[in-house]
Motif scaffolding. Structure first.
Motif: not given
Length: 220
Positions: A129-154
């Motif tokens: 469960e600790v690993r799941v929470v950490a990987e979800i947070a990491d994946s969401v952060a990467r997706l947020t960065a990719e969308l921001a690079a294209h000028g799209e909302p999070g």
């Protein structure tokens, strides 16, 4: 008194509806009646015959010498005697009941041994469960960065839920083999401990038996 007429024995009060086709049991009953009357006549005027001494030996390895059964006035009943006179029709029923009991006992033992691994399994789940929470947070952060690079909302809530489902599915799939391994290890350890306990108990029993046999005052 039995009379013999024409080679056949007639008994008072005995009705033979089928004549020569009388059942074997009927004939045996008649013969037993004749013998009983003969014995009663022989003992007329004598004191009643004393009751036999009944000895019941239910020990697996016999506590009573089988030759005791040859002593006049003694009736010996041991496990072999009881087994020989047990109803044969009950054999299949007893065997079926034994199979049911064996199956239930085996399942109970497997469940009991499996519970030995509960603590280790819970620790694995907490770690996962600790690993799941950490990987979800990491994946969401990467997706947020990719969308921001294209000028799209999070990512919205649906995106986060999809990421969480994917991460949990992958982590839990990897966790399955670990849980199976932990349970197998815990079960083997429990079985080994149980075998050691039984072996120790048997050793103590043998030691006590040896001391008893060596003590003349305790011999029977």
């Amino acid at each position: 008194m039995a009379g013999n007429f024409g080679g056949s024995t007639a008994l008072p009060g005995l009705v033979t509806e089928n004549g020569p086709e009388a059942s074997l049991g009927h004939v045996l009953d008649a013969a037993a009646l004749v013998r009983a009357r003969e014995r009663a006549a022989d003992r007329a005027g004598d004191e009643p015959e004393p009751r036999p001494l009944v000895i019941l030996d239910l020990a697996l390895h016999r506590d009573v010498d089988p030759s005791v059964a040859d002593v006049e006035g003694v009736l010996l009943f041991d496990l072999a005697t009881l087994k020989a006179h047990a109803p044969a029709v009950a054999h299949d029923v007893v065997a079926q009941a034994q199979r049911i009991v064996d199956t239930a006992a085996r399942r109970f033992e497997e469940t009991r041994l499996g519970r030995e691994a509960d603590a280790a399994v819970i620790a694995l789940l907490d770690e996962a469960e600790v690993r799941v929470v950490a990987e979800i947070a990491d994946s969401v952060a990467r997706l947020t960065a990719e969308l921001a690079a294209h000028g799209e909302p999070g990512p919205d809530e649906a995106d986060v839920d999809a990421i969480a489902r994917e991460v949990r599915k992958r982590v839990h799939a990897e966790l399955h083999d670990k849980i199976v391994g932990v349970r197998a290890k815990a079960t083997a350890a429990a079985r080994a401990a149980e075998a050691a306990l039984v072996q120790g108990a048997e050793a103590l029993t043998m030691e006590a038996s040896a001391h008893r046999d060596a003590d003349p005052s305790r011999r029977r």
